[in-house]
Design a protein around this motif. Structure first.
Motif, PDB file in Angstrom:
ATOM      1  N   ALA A 230      46.703  42.035  37.820  1.00 30.75           N
ATOM      2  CA  ALA A 230      47.282  43.117  37.041  1.00 30.75           C
ATOM      3  C   ALA A 230      46.899  44.756  37.522  1.00 30.75           C
ATOM      4  O   ALA A 230      45.627  45.207  37.074  1.00 30.75           O
ATOM      5  N   ILE A 231      47.604  45.341  38.282  1.00 37.04           N
ATOM      6  CA  ILE A 231      47.539  46.739  38.524  1.00 37.04           C
ATOM      7  C   ILE A 231      48.742  47.549  38.077  1.00 37.04           C
ATOM      8  O   ILE A 231      48.194  48.698  37.280  1.00 37.04           O
ATOM      9  N   THR A 232      49.872  47.234  37.948  1.00 35.42           N
ATOM     10  CA  THR A 232      51.021  48.039  37.881  1.00 35.42           C
ATOM     11  C   THR A 232      51.213  48.551  36.332  1.00 35.42           C
ATOM     12  O   THR A 232      50.992  47.417  35.656  1.00 35.42           O
ATOM     13  N   GLU A 233      51.534  49.784  36.173  1.00 39.72           N
ATOM     14  CA  GLU A 233      51.666  50.213  34.642  1.00 39.72           C
ATOM     15  C   GLU A 233      53.084  50.808  34.594  1.00 39.72           C
ATOM     16  O   GLU A 233      53.732  51.343  35.562  1.00 39.72           O
TER      17      GLU A 233
ATOM     18  N   ARG B 229      48.363  48.963  29.159  1.00 43.25           N
ATOM     19  CA  ARG B 229      49.576  48.128  29.428  1.00 43.25           C
ATOM     20  C   ARG B 229      49.635  48.036  30.879  1.00 43.25           C
ATOM     21  O   ARG B 229      49.514  48.622  31.655  1.00 43.25           O
ATOM     22  N   LYS B 230      50.203  46.598  31.193  1.00 44.14           N
ATOM     23  CA  LYS B 230      50.502  46.633  32.637  1.00 44.14           C
ATOM     24  C   LYS B 230      52.021  45.780  32.566  1.00 44.14           C
ATOM     25  O   LYS B 230      52.254  45.460  31.646  1.00 44.14           O
ATOM     26  N   CYS B 231      52.514  45.982  33.728  1.00 41.16           N
ATOM     27  CA  CYS B 231      53.968  45.545  33.933  1.00 41.16           C
ATOM     28  C   CYS B 231      54.189  44.778  35.457  1.00 41.16           C
ATOM     29  O   CYS B 231      53.413  45.019  36.027  1.00 41.16           O
ATOM     30  N   PHE B 232      55.008  43.937  35.399  1.00 45.37           N
ATOM     31  CA  PHE B 232      55.452  43.192  36.595  1.00 45.37           C
ATOM     32  C   PHE B 232      54.214  42.499  37.026  1.00 45.37           C
ATOM     33  O   PHE B 232      54.071  42.523  38.309  1.00 45.37           O
ATOM     34  N   ILE B 233      53.607  41.984  36.048  1.00 44.61           N
ATOM     35  CA  ILE B 233      52.472  40.953  36.513  1.00 44.61           C
ATOM     36  C   ILE B 233      53.004  39.462  36.772  1.00 44.61           C
ATOM     37  O   ILE B 233      53.459  38.726  35.732  1.00 44.61           O
ATOM     38  N   SER B 234      52.939  39.094  37.927  1.00 45.81           N
ATOM     39  CA  SER B 234      53.373  37.763  38.278  1.00 45.81           C
ATOM     40  C   SER B 234      52.447  36.377  37.734  1.00 45.81           C
ATOM     41  O   SER B 234      51.235  36.659  37.738  1.00 45.81           O
ATOM     42  N   GLY B 235      53.189  35.496  37.211  1.00 42.37           N
ATOM     43  CA  GLY B 235      52.691  34.419  36.837  1.00 42.37           C
ATOM     44  C   GLY B 235      51.584  34.345  35.842  1.00 42.37           C
ATOM     45  O   GLY B 235      50.742  33.107  35.830  1.00 42.37           O
ATOM     46  N   VAL B 236      51.660  35.131  35.076  1.00 43.32           N
ATOM     47  CA  VAL B 236      50.631  35.216  33.895  1.00 43.32           C
ATOM     48  C   VAL B 236      50.585  33.752  33.315  1.00 43.32           C
ATOM     49  O   VAL B 236      49.481  33.275  32.834  1.00 43.32           O
TER      50      VAL B 236
ATOM     51  N   LEU C  59      55.192  41.532  31.113  1.00 43.91           N
ATOM     52  CA  LEU C  59      54.284  42.957  30.340  1.00 43.91           C
ATOM     53  C   LEU C  59      53.113  42.345  29.815  1.00 43.91           C
ATOM     54  O   LEU C  59      53.392  41.352  29.081  1.00 43.91           O
ATOM     55  N   LEU C  60      52.078  42.915  30.042  1.00 47.47           N
ATOM     56  CA  LEU C  60      50.834  42.723  29.295  1.00 47.47           C
ATOM     57  C   LEU C  60      50.291  43.820  28.565  1.00 47.47           C
ATOM     58  O   LEU C  60      50.335  45.025  28.600  1.00 47.47           O
ATOM     59  N   TYR C  61      50.128  43.484  27.205  1.00 49.69           N
ATOM     60  CA  TYR C  61      49.360  44.696  26.451  1.00 49.69           C
ATOM     61  C   TYR C  61      47.991  44.165  25.779  1.00 49.69           C
ATOM     62  O   TYR C  61      47.606  42.785  25.478  1.00 49.69           O
TER      63      TYR C  61
END
Length: 383
Positions: free
Chosen positions: A123-126, A152-159, A208-210
């Motif tokens: 997770a890098i993209t925000e 917040r993070k977005c476009f995180i693959s396979g969480v 999306l990660l919070y």
């Protein structure tokens, strides 16, 4: 200059290709449309040692490099089964932990990454910063011996498939903030995930990660605070190389399907591939794919040799070339199929969303052009 694979690399290519063919694109599409994951393929690839080819032998891996992992990525994609988590878990997380993790982190994570029993997301993209680590809003602050992560993070693959996510945050270092990487359990209190609806046919979802004051122990930090920037870059070049390899494999799959069709489809008493208007676009796409594959091999070789600056340039060029070649190959394959190209049964339109996304992620073609302009051509920074 040696263009030959070693015997071990050649055997790896053949074995992975055979595994991919046993599953095939129909399996991949069926899983994606059912909202399921390619669990069986992943588990078998792990059992056979293909997921850990770049992991050091002392941690259960094959002891190879990104060259070997790129072979795995390309051959599975060439069989119609591009696995995005190969890029995320073994290429990014596996490399970062192997090179910059503590001894305890390497012992804890690398064996599972190697055999596929542990998946680690990245997770890098925000939403606001994109992947610009200078502008990341996710921060980590000390609370006693613990860390608290918020952002917040977005476009995180396979969480949803991963037990951990490698999160890039910014920490205070004197009077400035610098990047640092943390291993965060996906079931940690304060971490929530929301699935993104994507127009891409893939068994791997985007999220999306919070992070709301996610409390982590001190040993969740990868290496040290000072290791953050080198650790981050040690994972980004393998990411670009393996994404490029997956794109090249996808392009090979599309061209193989198209070539079979055009060589056998009869119109006016002859195969449509006999017409230059059909054959030449396929030949042009094939040339672009082979040129991209050469750059992928160069980038992987430079990276494995520890020539990081040169590898950074080559990895960006490889990703740019492979993404464009893959998009061209799939579009051409659809076109030569005519109306059949838009059906599921012919197995090419199902790739369209993914190859188009490859020109955007994990780094856009425009940012690669910025990089080459500045670092290769010596032009002033434009952003």
């Amino acid at each position: 200059m040696d263009f030959e694979l070693t015997p071990a690399q050649s055997d790896l290519r053949d074995a992975v290709a055979a595994l991919g063919r046993r599953y095939g694109h129909e399996y991949f599409v069926a899983k994606a449309k059912a909202g399921e994951h390619t669990t069986e393929l992943w588990a078998e690839a792990g059992k056979l040692g293909y997921l850990g080819v770049n992991v050091p032998e002392e941690y259960g891996g094959g002891g190879g490099g990104i060259t070997e992992l790129a072979i795995v990525c390309e051959e599975l994609a060439a069989a119609g089964c591009p696995l995005l988590l190969l890029v995320v878990s073994p290429a990014i997380a596996g490399t970062v932990i192997a090179k910059h993790g503590t001894p305890a982190q390497r012992s804890s994570f690398l064996p599972g990454i190697a055999d596929g029993t542990r998946k680690v997301a990245f997770a890098i993209t925000e939403p606001e910063a994109g992947s610009n680590f200078h502008r990341l809003g996710t921060t980590a602050r000390r609370d006693g011996d613990d860390w608290l992560l918020s952002g917040r993070k977005c476009f995180i693959s396979g969480v949803d498939e991963a037990s951990y996510v490698l999160v890039v945050a910014r920490v205070a270092a004197g009077d400035k903030l610098q990047p640092a990487l943390f291993l965060v359990p996906t079931d940690a209190a304060g971490l929530t995930a929301s699935k993104l609806d994507m127009e891409i046919l893939s068994p791997e979802d985007q999220w999306l990660l919070y992070l709301d004051d996610v409390r982590l122990p001190a040993d969740a930090l990868v290496g040290s605070v000072d290791a953050g920037l080198p650790a981050l870059f040690s994972g980004l070049n393998p990411e670009r190389i393996t994404v490029a390899a997956m794109a090249a494999g996808t392009a090979r799959y599309a061209l193989a399907r198209a070539s079979t069709y055009t060589a056998t489809r009869q119109v006016w008493g002859r195969p449509i591939g006999a017409h230059q208007g059909v054959a030449h676009p396929l030949a042009h796409a094939a040339i672009q794919v082979e040129l991209a594959r050469l750059m992928i091999a160069k980038a992987a070789t430079l990276y494995d040799a520890g020539r990081d600056v040169e590898a950074g340039v080559a990895a960006n060029m490889a990703k740019y070339a492979a993404a464009d070649a893959s998009a061209l190959a799939v579009d051409t394959a659809i076109q030569v199929h005519g109306g059949n190209g838009m059906t599921t049964d012919y197995g090419v339109a199902t790739l369209l969303g993914a190859v188009r996304a490859g020109r955007i992620a994990p780094v856009s073609r425009e940012m690669i052009l910025n990089y080459v302009s500045q670092h290769v051509l010596g032009q002033p920074r434009s952003y």
